[in-house]
Design a protein around this motif. Structure first.
Motif, PDB file in Angstrom:
ATOM      1  N   VAL A 115      -3.377  21.739 -12.891  1.00 16.80           N
ATOM      2  CA  VAL A 115      -4.135  20.647 -12.914  1.00 16.80           C
ATOM      3  C   VAL A 115      -3.421  19.832 -14.114  1.00 16.80           C
ATOM      4  N   LEU A 116      -3.347  18.371 -13.440  1.00 18.65           N
ATOM      5  CA  LEU A 116      -2.605  17.452 -14.424  1.00 18.65           C
ATOM      6  C   LEU A 116      -3.371  16.694 -15.076  1.00 18.65           C
ATOM      7  N   GLY A 120      -7.959  14.591 -10.782  1.00 19.50           N
ATOM      8  CA  GLY A 120      -7.980  15.454  -9.496  1.00 19.50           C
ATOM      9  C   GLY A 120      -6.730  15.563  -8.973  1.00 19.50           C
ATOM     10  N   LEU A 121      -5.660  15.230 -10.045  1.00 18.63           N
ATOM     11  CA  LEU A 121      -4.368  15.442  -9.586  1.00 18.63           C
ATOM     12  C   LEU A 121      -3.670  16.960  -9.891  1.00 18.63           C
ATOM     13  N   VAL A 122      -3.053  17.495  -8.785  1.00 22.16           N
ATOM     14  CA  VAL A 122      -2.735  18.855  -9.243  1.00 22.16           C
ATOM     15  C   VAL A 122      -1.187  19.041  -8.692  1.00 22.16           C
ATOM     16  N   LEU A 123      -0.426  19.658  -9.454  1.00 21.55           N
ATOM     17  CA  LEU A 123       1.106  19.902  -9.285  1.00 21.55           C
ATOM     18  C   LEU A 123       1.368  21.214  -8.768  1.00 21.55           C
ATOM     19  N   LEU A 161      -0.677  16.999  -5.586  1.00 25.52           N
ATOM     20  CA  LEU A 161      -1.975  16.654  -4.566  1.00 25.52           C
ATOM     21  C   LEU A 161      -3.056  15.851  -5.055  1.00 25.52           C
ATOM     22  N   LYS A 162      -4.097  15.260  -4.509  1.00 24.83           N
ATOM     23  CA  LYS A 162      -5.097  14.613  -5.025  1.00 24.83           C
ATOM     24  C   LYS A 162      -6.254  14.870  -4.283  1.00 24.83           C
ATOM     25  N   LEU A 163      -7.092  15.555  -5.054  1.00 22.57           N
ATOM     26  CA  LEU A 163      -8.624  16.227  -4.590  1.00 22.57           C
ATOM     27  C   LEU A 163      -9.317  15.036  -3.981  1.00 22.57           C
ATOM     28  N   ILE A 164      -9.648  15.604  -2.792  1.00 22.90           N
ATOM     29  CA  ILE A 164     -10.802  14.514  -2.131  1.00 22.90           C
ATOM     30  C   ILE A 164     -11.894  14.423  -2.767  1.00 22.90           C
TER      31      ILE A 164
END
Length: 518
Positions: A115-116, A120-123, A161-164
């Motif tokens: 989790v960045l 909701g940004l995830v590497l 990634l960007k969580l919806i």
């Protein structure tokens, strides 16, 4: 490895020690318990920031047409029924498409992510999500969300990634200041061989229903390792891990564990676990990880913004290394190296030998290519050169290196009257890769490359009739002022109601055209 660890702590008996039946020394027991408590603190603190990622390559109902046009848009999935089983269940294939159902995880690819931020940004790893049709992320509390690909870059093997949907309980990981042992002379290494580490991640399907990650511990076996397996270089377009960027640990990282955290004993993330050995076609008794040194952190920052990772280009060919550094064999006219006055072995006063870049020693070709590439296009770097007995520093603004490895970009640069531009080095390197002999006569042409023309705009209407301009022609001047980088082009066009462009085809620069926009 664990036996060695305990031996170092003084918990394993020496040959001359007392009878093993004797009770352990209280001080030794407390030392072990102290280590255990610290390990638990590190793991507990990391858990909210390490998520499970399940990736599907199955066929799904198509997204709405307007969403299909958006890069990286994968969307969520609404199963045909809310619960399973139901009185009238749909075909089993439809139920299998629901990635939020833990029972479907074994049918798909599996990994981890970091989790960045709270947005909701995830590497995670690029090779994990490459070709995905749907991605689902689950946190340690069992709650999750489908995700789109915000940005991705195959060369660094990183993706964001960007969580919806918002997922409660997620907490950004804390990154360490990672300095490798062969860094700049004025920096003390913070990551080194023999360092104890904790890894936290999600082995395939284990714990996916709850989102609880698994933990392991070990030590770093080595740093600056290359991925095992085939290592063919095609015009130097290689993933970064082929330049010796990886950390190696004796903690086994199995297939499916990509995207997890490697932490120091302060609970800070130093690297991203990667099963890149399997991707490279081999296996290893230990594991590898991508370190978050300043090179990779720079790339992560670009991906967080959804932008393209534009790798740096200097414009030199080099000879074999010497005890002093890396001699320059030749310099391409018009490149940043040429502009900075660098000289190759065919120069009358040369050659220059590259000693360091931004203070980081350059001992072999991979050192040079890694430091230049990861500094990124448009960045000013300081190159330390040796010519004869004289050492000097020169500042160089890097051009852009062109490669064909895949990427996902959701945030493109703004268009000017429908026109987007790029570094002219992209066109030069395309010609070089095509083995176009005219490239040696042209060199790196000044200007910016016409990259895109938005349909129906003023730029599209006035530039396209000139011929095959997209990806081939250059803009050399804006309102009579020379522009050589996209940043200069942006400055010269900002806020103007009208601009006059000088455009050329680089192999015939004397046949340029004047175009006014709009």
């Amino acid at each position: 490895m664990r036996h060695a660890f305990l031996w170092l702590l003084g918990l394993a008996p020496l040959a001359a020690a007392a009878d093993p039946a004797d009770s352990p020394d209280p001080a030794t027991k407390e030392l072990a318990r102290g280590l255990e408590r610290q390990m638990r603190r590190v793991i507990d603190a990391a858990e909210p920031g390490v998520v499970a990622v399940v990736v599907s390559h199955q066929k799904y109902p198509p997204l709405p047409a307007e969403e299909r046009k958006l890069p990286g848009r994968l969307g969520g999935y609404t199963p045909p029924v809310a619960k399973f089983p139901s009185p009238n269940p749909p075909p089993s294939a439809d139920l299998k498409l629901d990635l939020s159902d833990a029972r479907n995880a074994p049918d798909n690819q599996f990994g981890s992510g970091l989790v960045l931020d709270a947005k909701g940004l995830v590497l995670t790893s690029f090779h994990l999500i490459d070709g995905a049709t749907k991605v689902y992320v689950r946190g340690a509390n069992g709650k999750g969300s489908y995700a789109d690909v915000h940005a991705a870059d195959a060369r660094s093997d990183l993706a964001v990634l960007k969580l919806i949907d918002a997922v409660p309980g997620l907490k950004p990981v804390k990154f360490a200041n990672v300095v490798l042992p062969d860094g700049a002379a004025d920096e003390k290494a913070t990551v080194y061989r023999g360092m104890w580490i904790v890894s936290v991640g999600h082995p395939p399907t284990a714990g996916f229903g709850t989102g609880s990650p698994s933990a392991n511990w070990g030590m770093l076996s080595n740093v600056r390792r290359k991925a095992p397996g085939p290592d063919r270089e095609e015009l130097r377009v290689r993933p970064l891990y082929h330049y010796g960027t990886l950390l190696q640990t004796d903690a086994r990282i199995t297939l499916g564990c990509s995207g997890g955290a490697v932490l120091n004993l302060d609970g800070e993330v130093i690297a991203l676990t990667s099963t890149i050995t399997a991707v490279a076609g081999s296996d290893s008794a230990g594991g590898f990880a991508i370190p978050f040194d300043r090179n990779y952190r720079r790339i992560v920052d670009v991906l967080k913004e959804g932008r393209e990772v534009e790798y740096g280009f200097l414009g030199v060919a080099v000879d074999r290394p010497t005890a002093f550094g890396l001699p320059i064999a030749s310099v391409t006219p018009g490149t940043p190296a040429s502009t900075a006055g660098m000289v190759g072995s065919r120069g009358t006063s040369g050659p220059d030998t590259v000693v360091a870049i931004d203070g980081v020693p350059v001992r072999e070709q991979d050192d040079l290519f890694l430091q230049v590439a990861s500094a990124l296009a448009g960045t000013k770097i300081r190159v330390t050169l040796l010519r004869g007995n004289r050492k000097r520093d020169v500042d160089v603004v890097l051009a852009k290196y062109h490669h064909t490895l895949p990427s996902v970009v959701t945030q493109r640069p703004p268009a000017v009257f429908g026109l987007r531009v790029d570094h002219s080095s992209v066109r030069f390197l395309q010609m070089q890769m095509a083995r176009d002999n005219i490239v040696s006569e042209v060199g790196l042409p000044p200007g910016v490359l016409i990259r895109d023309l938005d349909a129906g705009t003023a730029a599209d209407t006035k530039l396209r009739p000139l011929g095959d301009v997209v990806g081939k022609w250059l803009v050399t001047h804006v309102d009579g002022k020379a522009v050589t980088t996209p940043a200069e082009f942006a400055r010269e066009t900002e806020g103007k109601a009208s601009i006059k462009l000088r455009v050329i085809e680089p192999t015939a620069p004397d046949k340029g055209k004047e175009v006014t926009l709009p």
